[in-house]
Design a protein around this motif. Structure first.
Motif, PDB file in Angstrom:
ATOM      1  N   ALA A   1      60.012  52.255  32.696  1.00  0.00           N
ATOM      2  CA  ALA A   1      59.866  52.273  31.163  1.00  0.00           C
ATOM      3  C   ALA A   1      58.733  53.246  30.876  1.00  0.00           C
ATOM      4  N   GLY A   2      57.824  53.421  31.632  1.00  0.00           N
ATOM      5  CA  GLY A   2      56.341  54.420  31.210  1.00  0.00           C
ATOM      6  C   GLY A   2      55.359  53.806  32.044  1.00  0.00           C
ATOM      7  N   LYS A   3      54.119  54.021  31.272  1.00  0.00           N
ATOM      8  CA  LYS A   3      52.838  53.714  31.716  1.00  0.00           C
ATOM      9  C   LYS A   3      51.859  52.521  30.883  1.00  0.00           C
ATOM     10  N   LEU A   4      51.208  51.854  31.877  1.00  0.00           N
ATOM     11  CA  LEU A   4      50.234  50.892  31.029  1.00  0.00           C
ATOM     12  C   LEU A   4      49.002  51.144  31.593  1.00  0.00           C
ATOM     13  N   TYR A   5      48.008  51.107  30.789  1.00  0.00           N
ATOM     14  CA  TYR A   5      46.442  51.299  31.335  1.00  0.00           C
ATOM     15  C   TYR A   5      45.563  50.044  31.280  1.00  0.00           C
ATOM     16  N   LEU A   6      45.131  49.474  32.261  1.00  0.00           N
ATOM     17  CA  LEU A   6      44.372  48.324  32.401  1.00  0.00           C
ATOM     18  C   LEU A   6      42.691  48.626  32.414  1.00  0.00           C
ATOM     19  N   SER A   7      41.987  48.245  31.272  1.00  0.00           N
ATOM     20  CA  SER A   7      40.548  48.582  31.181  1.00  0.00           C
ATOM     21  C   SER A   7      39.835  47.226  31.164  1.00  0.00           C
ATOM     22  N   PRO A   8      39.423  46.558  32.412  1.00  0.00           N
ATOM     23  CA  PRO A   8      38.561  45.146  32.322  1.00  0.00           C
ATOM     24  C   PRO A   8      37.210  45.448  32.519  1.00  0.00           C
ATOM     25  N   ILE A   9      36.475  44.413  32.361  1.00  0.00           N
ATOM     26  CA  ILE A   9      35.059  44.221  32.451  1.00  0.00           C
ATOM     27  C   ILE A   9      35.018  42.873  33.492  1.00  0.00           C
ATOM     28  N   LEU A  10      34.285  43.370  34.546  1.00  0.00           N
ATOM     29  CA  LEU A  10      34.226  42.281  35.835  1.00  0.00           C
ATOM     30  C   LEU A  10      32.817  41.993  35.973  1.00  0.00           C
ATOM     31  N   ASP A  11      32.454  40.352  35.975  1.00  0.00           N
ATOM     32  CA  ASP A  11      31.056  40.135  36.226  1.00  0.00           C
ATOM     33  C   ASP A  11      31.045  39.922  37.749  1.00  0.00           C
ATOM     34  N   MET A  12      29.587  40.768  38.270  1.00  0.00           N
ATOM     35  CA  MET A  12      29.730  40.699  39.755  1.00  0.00           C
ATOM     36  C   MET A  12      29.125  39.546  40.343  1.00  0.00           C
ATOM     37  N   HIS A  13      28.755  38.610  39.413  1.00  0.00           N
ATOM     38  CA  HIS A  13      28.250  37.269  39.981  1.00  0.00           C
ATOM     39  C   HIS A  13      29.456  36.377  40.485  1.00  0.00           C
ATOM     40  N   ASN A  14      30.444  36.217  39.598  1.00  0.00           N
ATOM     41  CA  ASN A  14      31.538  35.216  39.980  1.00  0.00           C
ATOM     42  C   ASN A  14      32.834  35.906  39.908  1.00  0.00           C
ATOM     43  N   ALA A  15      32.946  37.339  39.809  1.00  0.00           N
ATOM     44  CA  ALA A  15      34.048  38.264  39.938  1.00  0.00           C
ATOM     45  C   ALA A  15      35.012  37.779  38.744  1.00  0.00           C
ATOM     46  N   GLU A  16      34.562  37.366  37.682  1.00  0.00           N
ATOM     47  CA  GLU A  16      35.358  36.862  36.445  1.00  0.00           C
ATOM     48  C   GLU A  16      35.715  38.109  35.600  1.00  0.00           C
ATOM     49  N   ILE A  17      36.892  38.118  35.073  1.00  0.00           N
ATOM     50  CA  ILE A  17      37.184  39.307  34.240  1.00  0.00           C
ATOM     51  C   ILE A  17      36.599  38.796  32.813  1.00  0.00           C
TER      52      ILE A  17
ATOM     53  N   LEU B   1      34.957  46.626  25.121  1.00  0.00           N
ATOM     54  CA  LEU B   1      33.339  46.182  24.983  1.00  0.00           C
ATOM     55  C   LEU B   1      33.341  45.093  23.477  1.00  0.00           C
ATOM     56  N   LYS B   2      33.967  45.306  22.460  1.00  0.00           N
ATOM     57  CA  LYS B   2      33.727  44.512  21.324  1.00  0.00           C
ATOM     58  C   LYS B   2      34.422  43.000  21.773  1.00  0.00           C
ATOM     59  N   LYS B   3      35.401  42.951  22.630  1.00  0.00           N
ATOM     60  CA  LYS B   3      35.634  41.472  23.161  1.00  0.00           C
ATOM     61  C   LYS B   3      34.657  40.848  23.857  1.00  0.00           C
ATOM     62  N   ALA B   4      33.988  41.611  24.660  1.00  0.00           N
ATOM     63  CA  ALA B   4      33.049  41.074  25.600  1.00  0.00           C
ATOM     64  C   ALA B   4      32.010  40.626  24.767  1.00  0.00           C
TER      65      ALA B   4
ATOM     66  N   ASN C   1      31.507  51.703  43.321  1.00  0.00           N
ATOM     67  CA  ASN C   1      32.164  50.922  42.277  1.00  0.00           C
ATOM     68  C   ASN C   1      33.369  49.998  43.213  1.00  0.00           C
ATOM     69  N   SER C   2      32.992  49.672  44.297  1.00  0.00           N
ATOM     70  CA  SER C   2      34.156  49.120  45.035  1.00  0.00           C
ATOM     71  C   SER C   2      34.481  47.768  44.653  1.00  0.00           C
ATOM     72  N   ILE C   3      33.520  46.959  43.959  1.00  0.00           N
ATOM     73  CA  ILE C   3      33.841  45.659  43.560  1.00  0.00           C
ATOM     74  C   ILE C   3      35.076  45.590  42.360  1.00  0.00           C
ATOM     75  N   MET C   4      35.077  46.595  41.581  1.00  0.00           N
ATOM     76  CA  MET C   4      36.183  46.777  40.630  1.00  0.00           C
ATOM     77  C   MET C   4      37.450  47.319  41.244  1.00  0.00           C
ATOM     78  N   GLU C   5      37.204  48.022  42.292  1.00  0.00           N
ATOM     79  CA  GLU C   5      38.515  48.806  42.918  1.00  0.00           C
ATOM     80  C   GLU C   5      38.979  47.631  43.569  1.00  0.00           C
ATOM     81  N   ASN C   6      38.296  46.738  43.988  1.00  0.00           N
ATOM     82  CA  ASN C   6      38.943  45.800  45.009  1.00  0.00           C
ATOM     83  C   ASN C   6      39.471  44.671  44.245  1.00  0.00           C
ATOM     84  N   PHE C   7      39.275  44.554  43.015  1.00  0.00           N
ATOM     85  CA  PHE C   7      39.823  43.496  41.817  1.00  0.00           C
ATOM     86  C   PHE C   7      41.384  44.381  41.628  1.00  0.00           C
ATOM     87  N   PHE C   8      41.357  45.624  41.387  1.00  0.00           N
ATOM     88  CA  PHE C   8      42.598  46.297  41.072  1.00  0.00           C
ATOM     89  C   PHE C   8      43.578  46.242  42.181  1.00  0.00           C
TER      90      PHE C   8
END
Length: 473
Positions: free
Chosen positions: A327-343, A361-364, A411-418
């Motif tokens: 049906a198409g594409k979606l793009y996910l842009s998250p912020i991850l805290d390196m201390h507890n791996a939380e989004i 950014l505004k949500k964070a 940036n392997s921590i973010m790549e690991n989450f994806f």
């Protein structure tokens, strides 16, 4: 155990739809593995109707003779011929061949009726006695049996190391049922050849009567299967071990690994990434997550990555990843805290534009007010080189950091989450999402599950939210 029509239908469904292995099906339906493979292949070739029980099913002498000739003269395997001719039982053709040799290489048609059956049995006994007097047919009959026994036992060593005692004992039991031979004859045949597995009579009976050591682990096995299903096959043995500890089970991770291997419970494993790098058009910044190391002995200078933290909101990281369906594409842009791996926050958009980044950014910033001194890391994507992006971070006292060019490991921590997210909820399920809204809903649910329910080994069996709460306390 004799299988009913319903058993065979269910067996085929589990093999076809749920991808059960032949070993697992054999254990489930209490039959040998060769019967399972024969039944599922037979149904796969000829359809489900082939295993329906038909009253007075008879085969003509010509049909039997053609099947026997294909095995004895054209040297096709018994299984191959049985499957091609849609013979419901894997042992039927073996019995025809045995009877064919016993009766002087003649096909004997079974007479109908009670008296006909009795007369036929007597005729077979009489012909057997006659052949025993001559000796020729009996010798050929034994030669055929020996070849079949050696072929089956040799196959146990094919493509792997030495066959286990359980495999040899199971093969001998199948040969006894298939060929109607004595145990002494089979053991004498295999023990007389040096390059195949050997077995003594006492070892055979000990092995087949040995109690399964996992009978006492039934409660644990059911709990492992429950956790595995509850988390939709996303947990491997390490996280299942941690989850069991959380639920009050004191069990070693090696035992969990062995049981999961036995029942073929495997966690989903790593695939492609969206790349936002479009060159250095507005200036990049230094990578603040690198430590310079000077090796005086080898006279070398190199860098090591430093993702270590002591508390939440010390180091964040971000990136963009693409989810592509019909049906198409979606793009996910998250912020991850390196201390507890939380989004910390995220945005899902149909386009990887700058509005997506600012919304994230505004949500964070709404969730966390005091962020002075925070290191915010990213790759060199075009979004993170924008002047407005630099300004938003400076206003909050956030220090910007970027990976080196062409170095995804920075940036392997973010790549690991994806990688985790896509392996656990997307890869293999792409065609289950008919619309982008369905995909977006699944992505949001997964992130909530990841933050609140999914335990992690590096967090000592806790979830990201549990670690944040304990840190804030």
């Amino acid at each position: 155990m004799k299988l009913t029509y319903e058993d065979k239908v269910e067996m085929y469904r589990l093999w076809k739809e749920d991808h059960y292995s032949s070993i697992r099906l054999a254990t489930l339906f209490k039959c040998d593995r060769t019967s399972v493979t024969y039944i599922v292949k037979l149904i796969d070739i000829h359809g489900i109707s082939v295993v329906q029980k038909k009253k007075n099913r008879e085969y003509s002498a010509e049909f039997k003779e053609e099947a026997i000739r294909r095995v004895l003269i054209q040297h096709e395997s018994i299984k191959q011929v049985s499957l091609s001719l849609a013979i419901p039982s894997k042992g039927t053709l073996s019995l025809w061949i045995k009877s064919y040799i016993e009766n002087g290489y003649n096909v004997i048609e079974k007479k109908r009726g009670r008296y006909g059956q009795k007369e036929s049995a007597e005729d077979r006994i009489r012909s057997r006695i006659t052949e025993a007097d001559t000796g020729a047919s009996e010798a050929e009959y034994e030669t055929f049996d020996r070849e079949r026994i050696l072929k089956k036992i040799r196959r146990l060593n094919f493509g792997k190391g030495k066959a286990r005692a359980e495999e040899v004992a199971q093969a001998i039991t199948e040969l006894r049922q298939e060929l109607k031979c004595s145990l002494r004859f089979i053991l004498a045949t295999i023990n007389g050849i040096p390059d195949i597995p050997h077995m003594t009579r006492s070892d055979y009976y000990y092995t087949i009567n040995k109690i399964d050591k996992d009978e006492k682990n039934q409660e644990l096995i059911e709990k492992i299967k429950s956790i595995y299903a509850e988390h939709k096959k996303r947990y491997g043995y390490r996280r299942i071990s941690l989850e069991l500890v959380r639920r009050g089970y004191n069990v070693n991770h090696k035992k969990v690994q062995r049981l999961m291997q036995k029942y073929e419970l495997r966690g989903i494993t790593p695939r492609a990434k969206y790349k936002s790098y479009k060159g250095d058009f507005n200036g990049t910044v230094k990578n603040l997550l690198l430590n310079k190391v000077i090796d005086t002995e080898k006279h070398k200078t190199y860098y090591t990555r430093n993702f270590a933290t002591t508390d939440v909101n010390q180091k964040w990281t971000t990136d963009v990843s693409e989810f592509h369906i019909a049906a198409g594409k979606l793009y996910l842009s998250p912020i991850l805290d390196m201390h507890n791996a939380e989004i910390v926050s995220f945005n899902i958009s149909k386009s990887p534009n700058f509005i997506q980044t600012t919304d994230m950014l505004k949500k964070a910033f709404q969730k966390h007010q005091k962020l002075e001194g925070l290191i915010f890391h990213s790759d060199q994507g075009w979004q993170y080189q924008m002047f407005e992006y630099h300004s938003m971070l400076r206003e909050r006292g956030i220090i910007q950091s970027m990976s080196r060019k062409g170095n995804c490991y920075d940036n392997s921590i973010m790549e690991n989450f994806f990688g985790k997210m896509k392996n656990e909820m997307f890869y293999g399920h792409e065609y289950e999402f008919n619309t982008l809204d369905e995909l977006k809903d699944a992505m949001e649910k997964y992130i909530h599950y990841y933050n609140n329910d999914r335990i992690q080994k590096k967090l000592k069996g806790r979830t990201p939210c549990e670690v944040r709460n304990s840190a804030l306390e």
